[in-house]
Design an enzyme around this catalytic site. Structure first.
Site, PDB file in Angstrom:
ATOM      1  N   LYS B  49      -4.070  11.037  -6.781  1.00 55.81           N
ATOM      2  CA  LYS B  49      -3.241   9.825  -6.788  1.00 55.81           C
ATOM      3  C   LYS B  49      -3.640   8.974  -7.988  1.00 55.81           C
ATOM      4  CE  LYS B  49      -1.764   6.018  -3.719  1.00 55.81           C
ATOM      5  NZ  LYS B  49      -1.938   5.360  -2.416  1.00 55.81           N
ATOM      6  N   SER B 123       2.441   4.316  -0.013  1.00 55.66           N
ATOM      7  CA  SER B 123       2.464   4.251  -1.464  1.00 55.66           C
ATOM      8  C   SER B 123       2.161   5.594  -2.147  1.00 55.66           C
ATOM      9  CB  SER B 123       1.454   3.216  -1.946  1.00 55.66           C
ATOM     10  OG  SER B 123       0.131   3.654  -1.690  1.00 55.66           O
ATOM     11  N   SER B 147      -0.577   4.404   3.572  1.00 52.67           N
ATOM     12  CA  SER B 147      -0.108   5.045   2.340  1.00 52.67           C
ATOM     13  C   SER B 147      -0.268   6.548   2.322  1.00 52.67           C
ATOM     14  CB  SER B 147      -0.821   4.455   1.129  1.00 52.67           C
ATOM     15  OG  SER B 147      -0.339   3.164   0.883  1.00 52.67           O
TER      16      SER B 147
END
Lengths: 427, 447
Positions: B49, B123, B147
């Site tokens: 990420k 997210s 997320s």
């Protein structure tokens, strides 16, 4: 008059507060890493040594014992602050509610907190440089209650505090910055960032006079932040606009709560108190003793070592002598010969002293002139100058002539000669 | 059925990786899963990420303000993956700094691989899409309030968020430090377990990281929480009921319970998250890294202000609200109270989790289309996190897994367990997987 202080000193740790960068780099921006540069992704890790020193200072300043301690973020924007927040302490500080005793009173210590130093700002004519070697250096901030009420007390407090910190290993020459809060009237005036005792006293003097004049003229003293101008020896209102300080403190979520229970505390040394005690016990000047030991571990250790076996006046004289030639770290067993000589009134010269320091064989040092020889010499001088007796009766200073004659000939302390002389003349 | 085991059992030619990259690139142009793509030198491919630092690779947490920030160090989790022989494939797309539930708060949003008109979830939008389109791949991801679980649910993959502190956060570009957890997305619970075993464990660079022993205590009891079904879309509920029946078939006693403080969790979460994030975002001043303002002749205040205009609207909102809730005059009303709610909620959830697992849907709404999600007000968006926030707020391990397909789109459920019992919920999903057929639209990099 109420004076309160916030004192900042750097802690004697080899590495920074939250990373393993050295605190002793010289070339700018060489002792830096992602942590003290505040790079995204980096996290702080506490230097436990700083916690140790902080707890030791708290103990020396009689703070309440805290079982745990934790950190907060103090948010403000400034170019020297890499994360735009400083990791510091508030309610959970390493020390709370202590005091430091000076001659006339106890000055309350509100809080002792650990925090990170920002980077160093170097202002040039048309640009500014930043040195992040200083970013993350551990500081301790000592916040007092507004208990100081005179210049005398202020000076005494600063001296005592510096001495205690010195004995805990803090390099008080490295950084000693003070925010000075003074109020003669109702409103508090803060003079920020004063370096060194002399400037602190000068700033205090100026500010007391300034506020006093305003009060006399029936004017209100504005609550404000001022800065000290060293060149003009005056304080001036800071350009930054006055507003309620809002730092939006939150707990530092990257750190935990630290137990202070297992910490090995350094034993505090109250050199000033010891000097007072010895002065009374051995009947010597407290002032002289304090001057010798307040910021001198070696001197104190020599005095402590020799105080039972030797005459305190001779010890003081020996320490002064060694101090003059930077030989105070002389080994204790070699000190013995010096003390014996001094007690006999013999003051070795630099050369002899340095031989003693190195432990080399010294011929004359211990073979001091004894009282008999001195007495004989004194009588000799009197015999040669009979008028001296008459002059001495009119003015005792005339004896200096005799003392001078003898110290020219022997390595002997003038005080010892005059003591013998007094005895002879009165006897 | 571990794809890592399967992959490692095969002889992988060197040519596999450039071929994989070539296959991935055009599809990534459409789906925007990756922000950067690298050619792995070998090993099982993993993505990272964008808010997790990779040495020498631009890591900007999906933000414009960090454009050009190339960290000179690896996050601990990345370092451990590389040391375990995994191959770095690239950085994945995300809502700026993790602020979002749909992956829209970024320059180019990731799209749902099942239907590109739909959001991928946020997210960790890119991580979920990458996992959903690549046959052999795991994603190192991160969750603050949901997320991992949310995008995993929308993209039909397994998303595991461990106990807070299980995986070192060193190298994670902070959202809210007391809530951030690095976790894993994969195509099976077994892959999750393999990766978790590589990355977990204490790290001197992260004080909050723990060396606790993780357990697999099976409790034989599953709780359905009233507050976690109230307000949930009917379609989701009806298929969720079937899932509950399956768990009964698997031998679990199912009971309905309440978590009274769950209703306060969203408020407490957003207060703490915003308070912490507003301090974390303070460091972005366009000064030493990232987007740079080249004019150095201005007062620092103007200089900083100019740089900070680059924040996305959602970040600005969180800075303003976060600064407000920690200001001296209201701190006790918001920030301090939120901390209390967190600790009381943890007590309440712990009491339940001692006896059994919590099972719930991941999202109260069906996967929205891009335009639908964009039209939500901030409050509506925050409320959509109602099911993922309680476990995240309390740092409890939870795992999100697909359990049904509604009109071709995956639905996700989550299991929550007590701190350090992380392996138990992986085991449960492994058991569930035996009778469940995962569907994927893409299988890039098939051997």
């Amino acid at each position: 008059m109420k004076i309160g202080l916030e004192v900042h000193v750097a802690l004697p740790t080899k590495t920074k507060l939250f990373c393993s960068c050295s605190t002793e780099a010289s070339e700018p921006n060489t002792s830096i890493c992602p942590i003290c540069m505040g790079l995204p992704g980096a996290k702080p890790m506490l230097n436990e040594k700083a916690l140790e020193v902080g707890a030791s200072i708290a103990k020396a300043l009689n703070c309440k014992t805290q079982d745990t301690t934790s950190f907060v973020r103090k948010v403000y924007f400034y170019p020297d602050l890499p994360k735009s927040f400083q990791i510091t302490q508030t309610e959970d500080a390493i020390g709370r509610e202590g005091y430091l005793g000076i001659d006339s009173k106890k000055v309350g210590i509100r809080r002792i907190q650990l925090e990170e130093d920002p980077a160093k700002i170097i202002r040039e004519e048309d640009y500014t440089l930043l040195d992040f070697n200083r970013s993350g250096v551990p500081l301790v901030e000592i916040v007092t209650e507004p208990d100081i009420s005179s210049e005398e007390e202020l000076r005494e407090f600063l001296t005592e505090l510096k001495s205690i910190l010195y004995y805990l290993g803090v390099d008080i020459e490295k950084e000693f910055k003070v925010d000075l809060n003074i109020s003669l009237g109702r409103n508090r005036v803060e003079i920020k960032n004063i370096t060194g005792v002399k400037n602190i006293i000068d700033a205090e003097r100026y500010e007391v006079e300034r506020q006093g004049k305003l009060l006399k003229a029936g004017q209100e003293i504005a609550a404000e932040t001022r800065s000290y101008n060293e060149a003009k020896m005056s304080t001036e209102a800071s350009r930054e606009k006055e507003s309620e300080e809002e730092y939006g403190f939150i707990y530092e979520p990257d750190l935990t709560t630290y137990s202070t229970k297992g910490i090995e505390l350094a034993k505090p040394v109250f050199a000033s108190r010891l000097a007072g005690e010895y002065a009374a016990r051995y009947n010597v000047s407290a002032k002289t003793l304090k001057e010798l030991v307040l910021f001198n571990k070696d001197a104190l250790s020599m005095i402590e070592h020799a105080k039972e076996k030797h005459d305190m006046k001779s010890i003081i004289a020996s320490v002064e002598l060694l101090s003059k030639y930077n030989m105070l770290d002389m080994k204790k067993e070699r000190l013995e010969r010096l003390l014996l000589a001094v007690e006999k009134g013999v003051y070795p010269d630099k050369e002899t002293l340095s031989k003693l320091y190195k432990g080399e064989q010294v011929e004359a040092a211990g073979d001091a002139v004894d009282n008999k020889t001195i007495d004989k010499e004194i009588r000799e001088v009197i015999k040669k100058n009979p008028s001296i007796l008459e002059e001495y009766k009119k003015n005792p200073k005339a004896a200096n002539f005799i003392v001078g004659q003898i110290t020219k000939k022997y390595k002997v302390h003038p005080r010892m000669v005059s003591e013998r002389l007094n005895e002879i003349l009165s006897g | 059925m571990s794809s890592i085991g399967e992959f490692e059992g095969k002889d992988i030619p060197e040519s596999y990786y450039p071929k994989l990259v070539k296959e991935l690139e055009p599809i990534n142009k459409r789906l925007n899963a990756f922000l950067t793509i690298s050619n792995p030198e070998g090993g099982f491919p993993f993505s990272v990420k964008d808010n997790i630092c990779v040495n020498g690779v631009e890591s900007r947490a999906g933000s414009r303000i960090l454009k050009g920030y190339i960290p000179p160090f690896n996050a601990t989790a990345v370092e451990r993956m590389l040391n375990s022989g995994f191959g770095f494939l690239g950085k994945t797309n995300m809502d700026e700094f993790g602020f979002g539930s749909f992956g829209l708060n970024t320059e180019v949003p990731a799209k749902n691989p099942f239907d590109e008109r739909y959001v991928a979830g946020g997210s960790s939008s890119g991580a979920a899409v990458a996992t959903s389109i690549l046959k052999y791949h795991v994603a190192i991801s991160e969750s603050t309030g949901g997320s991992i679980a949310t995008p995993a649910a929308f993209c039909g993959v397994v998303g595991f968020t461990p106990t807070y502190g299980a995986v070192s956060r060193y190298g994670l570009i902070d959202y809210a430090n007391s809530l951030d957890k690095i976790g894993v997305m994969a195509r099976s619970a077994e892959d999750v377990r393999i990766v978790f075993d590589k990355v977990k464990g204490s790290d001197k660079y992260d004080t909050t990281c723990t060396d606790a022993k993780f357990t697999a205590k099976d409790k034989k009891k599953v709780f359905i929480i009233d507050q976690f079904t109230k307000g949930v879309d009917e379609k989701i509920l009806s298929s969720f009921e079937k899932l509950v029946e399956k768990f009964k078939d698997m031998g679990y006693n199912v009971e309905n319970r309440e978590i009274r403080l769950a209703e306060k969790a969203i408020a407490a979460y957003y207060i703490i998250a915003m308070a912490e994030s507003s301090t974390n975002l303070a460091k972005y001043t366009g000064f030493k890294y990232g987007l740079r303002n080249e004019r150095f002749d201005e007062h620092y205040n103007e200089f900083f202000t100019k740089a900070r205009k680059a924040f996305h609207k959602e970040s600005k909102r969180r800075i303003v609200l976060g600064t407000m809730v920690r200001s001296a005059s209201v701190r006790d009303r918001y920030y301090s109270k939120a901390l209390k709610v967190r600790s009381l909620l943890l007590d309440e959830m712990n009491a339940l989790l001692k006896e059994g697992f919590i099972l719930s849907p991941v999202m109260p709404i069906l996967t929205p289309k891009m335009a639908e999600a964009e039209s939500l007000t901030p409050l509506e968006m925050y409320k959509s996190d109602m099911l993922t926030i309680p476990a995240n707020l309390c740092g409890l391990p939870h795992i999100s897994f697909p359990y049904a397909y509604e009109k071709g789109m995956p639905l996700g459920a989550q299991l929550i367990t007590s701190q350090f019992n992380d392996y138990a919920i992986m085991d449960m999903v492994s058991k569930w997987e035996k009778d469940f057929e995962y569907r994927f639209k893409y299988n890039l990099g098939e051997l």
